[in-house]
Motif scaffolding. Structure first.
Motif, PDB file in Angstrom:
ATOM      1  N   LEU A 202       1.176  -1.395   0.175  1.00  0.00           N
ATOM      2  CA  LEU A 202      -0.087   0.105   0.488  1.00  0.00           C
ATOM      3  C   LEU A 202       0.394   0.956  -0.104  1.00  0.00           C
ATOM      4  CD1 LEU A 202      -3.244  -1.099   2.771  1.00  0.00           C
ATOM      5  CD2 LEU A 202      -3.041  -0.289  -0.132  1.00  0.00           C
ATOM      6  N   ILE A 203       1.649   1.210   1.255  1.00  0.00           N
ATOM      7  CA  ILE A 203       2.925   2.203   0.834  1.00  0.00           C
ATOM      8  C   ILE A 203       3.523   2.770  -0.274  1.00  0.00           C
ATOM      9  CG2 ILE A 203       5.219   3.744   2.409  1.00  0.00           C
ATOM     10  CD1 ILE A 203       3.854   1.928   4.800  1.00  0.00           C
TER      11      ILE A 203
ATOM     12  N   SER B 124       1.016   4.235  -3.195  1.00  0.00           N
ATOM     13  CA  SER B 124       0.759   5.357  -2.302  1.00  0.00           C
ATOM     14  C   SER B 124       2.378   6.402  -3.108  1.00  0.00           C
ATOM     15  CB  SER B 124       0.976   5.639  -1.243  1.00  0.00           C
ATOM     16  OG  SER B 124      -0.764   5.138  -1.320  1.00  0.00           O
ATOM     17  N   ALA B 125       2.936   5.693  -3.108  1.00  0.00           N
ATOM     18  CA  ALA B 125       4.464   7.210  -3.192  1.00  0.00           C
ATOM     19  C   ALA B 125       4.841   6.832  -4.525  1.00  0.00           C
ATOM     20  CB  ALA B 125       5.976   6.110  -2.364  1.00  0.00           C
ATOM     21  N   ARG B 126       4.272   5.578  -5.631  1.00  0.00           N
ATOM     22  CA  ARG B 126       5.000   5.495  -6.693  1.00  0.00           C
ATOM     23  C   ARG B 126       3.963   4.650  -8.153  1.00  0.00           C
ATOM     24  NH1 ARG B 126      10.016   2.122  -6.697  1.00  0.00           N
ATOM     25  NH2 ARG B 126       8.447   0.262  -7.055  1.00  0.00           N
ATOM     26  N   ALA B 127       2.920   4.552  -7.728  1.00  0.00           N
ATOM     27  CA  ALA B 127       2.156   4.101  -8.628  1.00  0.00           C
ATOM     28  C   ALA B 127       0.769   4.851  -9.453  1.00  0.00           C
ATOM     29  CB  ALA B 127       1.215   2.999  -7.995  1.00  0.00           C
TER      30      ALA B 127
ATOM     31  N   PRO C 148      -2.278   4.546  -5.330  1.00  0.00           N
ATOM     32  CA  PRO C 148      -2.756   5.810  -3.905  1.00  0.00           C
ATOM     33  C   PRO C 148      -3.929   6.165  -3.777  1.00  0.00           C
ATOM     34  CG  PRO C 148      -2.320   6.866  -6.607  1.00  0.00           C
ATOM     35  CD  PRO C 148      -1.897   5.371  -7.073  1.00  0.00           C
ATOM     36  N   MET C 149      -4.437   7.423  -2.977  1.00  0.00           N
ATOM     37  CA  MET C 149      -5.587   7.892  -3.061  1.00  0.00           C
ATOM     38  C   MET C 149      -6.221   9.116  -3.920  1.00  0.00           C
ATOM     39  SD  MET C 149      -7.152   4.899  -0.540  1.00  0.00           S
ATOM     40  CE  MET C 149      -6.717   3.815  -0.333  1.00  0.00           C
ATOM     41  N   SER C 150      -5.466   8.634  -4.835  1.00  0.00           N
ATOM     42  CA  SER C 150      -5.807  10.584  -5.353  1.00  0.00           C
ATOM     43  C   SER C 150      -6.790  11.649  -5.967  1.00  0.00           C
ATOM     44  CB  SER C 150      -4.783  10.377  -6.563  1.00  0.00           C
ATOM     45  OG  SER C 150      -5.253   8.855  -7.076  1.00  0.00           O
TER      46      SER C 150
ATOM     47  N   HIS D  15     -12.114   5.291  -4.779  1.00  0.00           N
ATOM     48  CA  HIS D  15     -10.507   4.977  -3.326  1.00  0.00           C
ATOM     49  C   HIS D  15     -11.278   3.876  -2.060  1.00  0.00           C
ATOM     50  CE1 HIS D  15      -8.435   7.300  -6.347  1.00  0.00           C
ATOM     51  NE2 HIS D  15      -7.673   5.949  -5.783  1.00  0.00           N
TER      52      HIS D  15
ATOM     53  N   THR E 193      -7.131   4.363   4.283  1.00  0.00           N
ATOM     54  CA  THR E 193      -7.955   5.046   3.609  1.00  0.00           C
ATOM     55  C   THR E 193      -7.286   6.067   3.458  1.00  0.00           C
ATOM     56  OG1 THR E 193      -8.753   2.858   3.528  1.00  0.00           O
ATOM     57  CG2 THR E 193     -10.054   5.585   2.283  1.00  0.00           C
TER      58      THR E 193
ATOM     59  N   LEU F 262      -3.381   7.554   3.611  1.00  0.00           N
ATOM     60  CA  LEU F 262      -2.990   7.583   2.691  1.00  0.00           C
ATOM     61  C   LEU F 262      -3.062   8.550   1.044  1.00  0.00           C
ATOM     62  CD1 LEU F 262      -2.846   3.673   1.305  1.00  0.00           C
ATOM     63  CD2 LEU F 262      -0.531   5.157   2.310  1.00  0.00           C
ATOM     64  N   SER F 263      -4.679   8.573   2.136  1.00  0.00           N
ATOM     65  CA  SER F 263      -5.240   9.990   1.572  1.00  0.00           C
ATOM     66  C   SER F 263      -4.597  11.386   1.199  1.00  0.00           C
ATOM     67  CB  SER F 263      -6.290  10.468   1.752  1.00  0.00           C
ATOM     68  OG  SER F 263      -7.461   8.874   1.118  1.00  0.00           O
TER      69      SER F 263
ATOM     70  N   VAL G 143      -0.914  10.560   1.915  1.00  0.00           N
ATOM     71  CA  VAL G 143       0.072  10.703   1.278  1.00  0.00           C
ATOM     72  C   VAL G 143       0.354  11.844  -0.182  1.00  0.00           C
ATOM     73  CG1 VAL G 143       2.321   9.257   0.264  1.00  0.00           C
ATOM     74  CG2 VAL G 143       0.610   9.541   2.821  1.00  0.00           C
ATOM     75  N   ALA G 144      -1.174  10.743  -0.616  1.00  0.00           N
ATOM     76  CA  ALA G 144      -1.081  11.408  -2.108  1.00  0.00           C
ATOM     77  C   ALA G 144      -1.589  12.580  -2.599  1.00  0.00           C
ATOM     78  CB  ALA G 144      -2.288  10.583  -2.452  1.00  0.00           C
ATOM     79  N   LYS G 145      -2.457  13.469  -1.470  1.00  0.00           N
ATOM     80  CA  LYS G 145      -2.195  15.158  -1.302  1.00  0.00           C
ATOM     81  C   LYS G 145      -1.164  15.963  -1.070  1.00  0.00           C
ATOM     82  CE  LYS G 145      -6.490  16.021   0.530  1.00  0.00           C
ATOM     83  NZ  LYS G 145      -7.356  13.539   1.254  1.00  0.00           N
TER      84      LYS G 145
ATOM     85  N   ARG H  66       2.089  13.919  -2.041  1.00  0.00           N
ATOM     86  CA  ARG H  66       2.546  13.592  -3.488  1.00  0.00           C
ATOM     87  C   ARG H  66       1.541  14.485  -4.648  1.00  0.00           C
ATOM     88  NH1 ARG H  66       1.698   8.284  -6.616  1.00  0.00           N
ATOM     89  NH2 ARG H  66       2.612   8.588  -8.387  1.00  0.00           N
ATOM     90  N   SER H  67       1.102  14.530  -4.787  1.00  0.00           N
ATOM     91  CA  SER H  67       0.361  15.091  -5.975  1.00  0.00           C
ATOM     92  C   SER H  67       1.158  16.397  -6.648  1.00  0.00           C
ATOM     93  CB  SER H  67      -1.265  15.021  -6.127  1.00  0.00           C
ATOM     94  OG  SER H  67      -2.185  15.194  -7.627  1.00  0.00           O
TER      95      SER H  67
ATOM     96  N   TRP I 218       5.391  16.608  -3.989  1.00  0.00           N
ATOM     97  CA  TRP I 218       5.960  16.026  -2.916  1.00  0.00           C
ATOM     98  C   TRP I 218       6.122  17.538  -1.417  1.00  0.00           C
ATOM     99  CZ3 TRP I 218       4.763  12.102  -0.745  1.00  0.00           C
ATOM    100  CH2 TRP I 218       5.548  10.799  -1.815  1.00  0.00           C
TER     101      TRP I 218
END
Lengths: 142, 308
Positions: free
Chosen positions: A17-18, A21-24, A33-35, B119, B167, B170-171, B173-175, B177-178, B181
């Motif tokens: 999962l991590i 989230s970091a790369r996929a 990722p939960m984008s 998600h 959930t 990781l949301s 993390v996505a915020k 990363r998007s 970073w």
């Protein structure tokens, strides 16, 4: 299944999962990722929204409901295929066919327009009503 | 790491929890899957009718899953309904569960193969895969009151809890990363953008007050980052954490029309559901005998597991 195996499975799942989230990308679901709504939108961005407008047999102009109960096509599908539809407006025929199949008793679509509405943001606020732009037009075959 | 620390970590993943909680989760989640198939991921069979729009996701490609057709999506639908109904009764829950897990995963994979991935299904899908790993000692109605504690049950419950929290975290993390970073998301115009694209009365009122949207973005951003803390909270504090996030979903539903119910239902993995039957028995015996002090067997044991 022993305790060690259980703990290992949990740890591997967390690592996957991590990593996702970091790369996929979304392609890796459920490890992607939960984008949803994760993007940062600038204060002066222009917000676009794609819709399909229809002229009906009863002379009205309506927005096509882009869901399963409506024309049987999801908005995501239309948005993902905007470029294709611009090149080949006949793809809009399936929208009219979908509506006809689901709602045979209602006014039918005569002409369809794929429209992109653009709303301008200024300092994070909506500056005015959206500007529509017709991307594709299709006279429905009946 | 010393062996005692390792065993403490292993113990955290496998708390001893009553089988009754797993029985309740089976019933609730298998029935929820039936609801989900009709209300949320509901276009899988439609995709069987229009395979030309199918863009298979990674898992579907790895396992060479067939392109959806009317025949295979209809079969999938029937198998899922039958297996969910059987699993929900807690009669043969493991056989039914091992059918539901891959079948529903495939169902959701097809549903999300049109260029848009949601998600909100992580915890539910994980729950369906871990529930059948738990061996029950009682079947049918008796399962809901079974206070036998097991590490297998605890592991399954813990996996669902971790997935619920993942959930949110990781949301976050996505915020980060998007936008590349960094921490620009909470002060960006993301909610304004979302409301413009999905207008409705509450949202349009909020568009006139962008500062309120920024406050909400900061609250969400910080809460998602801190969400893992809930895994270590106990009792009342954990309940407060859970209620906060359920309130978060109510707000999201009002502002974005996104309900996340498949995640919300999995919050029940945190609830001491094994106490339901002792509580009901207690009430009934109070009514029947009028002896309010009488404690039914097992309730003391159940109390200790609260928050586990």
């Amino acid at each position: 299944m022993g305790k060690t195996v259980r703990v290992l499975i949990a740890v591997v799942g967390i690592v996957l999962l991590i990593n996702g989230s970091a790369r996929a990308t979304d392609d890796a679901w459920p490890f992607g990722p939960m984008s949803q709504y994760a993007g940062a939108v600038a204060d002066d961005a222009s917000v676009t929204f794609t819709r399909i407008s229809a002229q009906t047999t009863s002379g009205t102009t309506v927005d096509v409901p882009l869901n399963i109960e409506g024309a049987g096509v999801a908005r995501a599908e239309i948005e993902a295929r905007t470029g294709e539809i611009e090149k080949d407006p006949s793809l809009l025929q399936q929208v009219a066919d979908g509506w006809k199949k689901k709602h045979p008793d209602q006014p039918q679509y005569v002409k369809l327009e794929l429209i992109r509405d653009t709303t301008q943001l200024v300092n994070g606020r909506v500056a005015g009503p959206p500007t529509p732009e017709v991307l594709a037009t299709w006279e429905v075959r009946r | 790491m010393s062996s005692t620390r390792l065993s403490r970590v292993a113990g955290w993943f496998t708390p001893r929890i009553a089988l009754a909680r797993v029985a309740w989760l089976r019933t609730i989640l298998y029935l929820f899957v039936i609801l989900d198939m009709h209300a949320f991921v509901r276009d899988t069979r439609l995709k069987g009718e229009h395979p030309d729009l199918y863009q298979p996701l990674l898992l579907a490609r790895i396992f060479h899953l067939p392109t959806p057709s009317v025949a295979n999506t209809t079969a999938l639908y029937v198998v899922l309904i039958v297996a969910c109904v059987i699993g929900a009764t807690n009669w043969f829950p493991r056989i039914a569960g091992w059918i539901v897990a891959p079948a529903f995963t495939w169902w959701v994979l097809i549903g999300m193969s049109d260029g848009k991935v949601d998600h909100d299904h992580l915890a539910l899908v994980v729950a369906l895969w871990v529930l059948p790993t738990v061996k029950s000692t009682s079947r049918g109605r008796a399962a809901y009151g079974d206070q036998t504690r097991s590490e297998a049950a605890g592991w399954a419950v813990r996996c669902v809890q971790i997935s619920v929290i993942a959930t949110y975290f990781l949301s976050w993390v996505a915020k980060v990363r998007s936008p590349g970073w960094n921490f620009s998301w909470p002060s960006s115009a993301i909610l304004t953008w979302a409301i413009v694209r999905r207008p409705h009365p509450v949202g349009e009122w909020l568009l006139h007050h962008p500062w309120m949207l920024h406050v909400m973005q900061w609250v969400g951003f910080i809460a998602e980052f801190l969400s893992p803390v809930i895994l270590w909270l106990k009792g009342r504090w954990q309940l407060i954490g859970a209620l906060f996030f359920i309130g978060f979903h109510v707000a999201n539903t009002a502002i974005l029309l996104i309900h996340f119910l498949p995640t919300v239902v999995c919050w029940l993995a945190f609830a001491p559901l094994e106490r339901v039957v002792p509580w009901l028995r207690n009430r009934r015996s109070d009514r029947d005998t009028g002896e309010a002090e009488q404690e039914p067997e097992g309730s003391g044991q159940a109390q200790q597991q609260a928050g586990a």
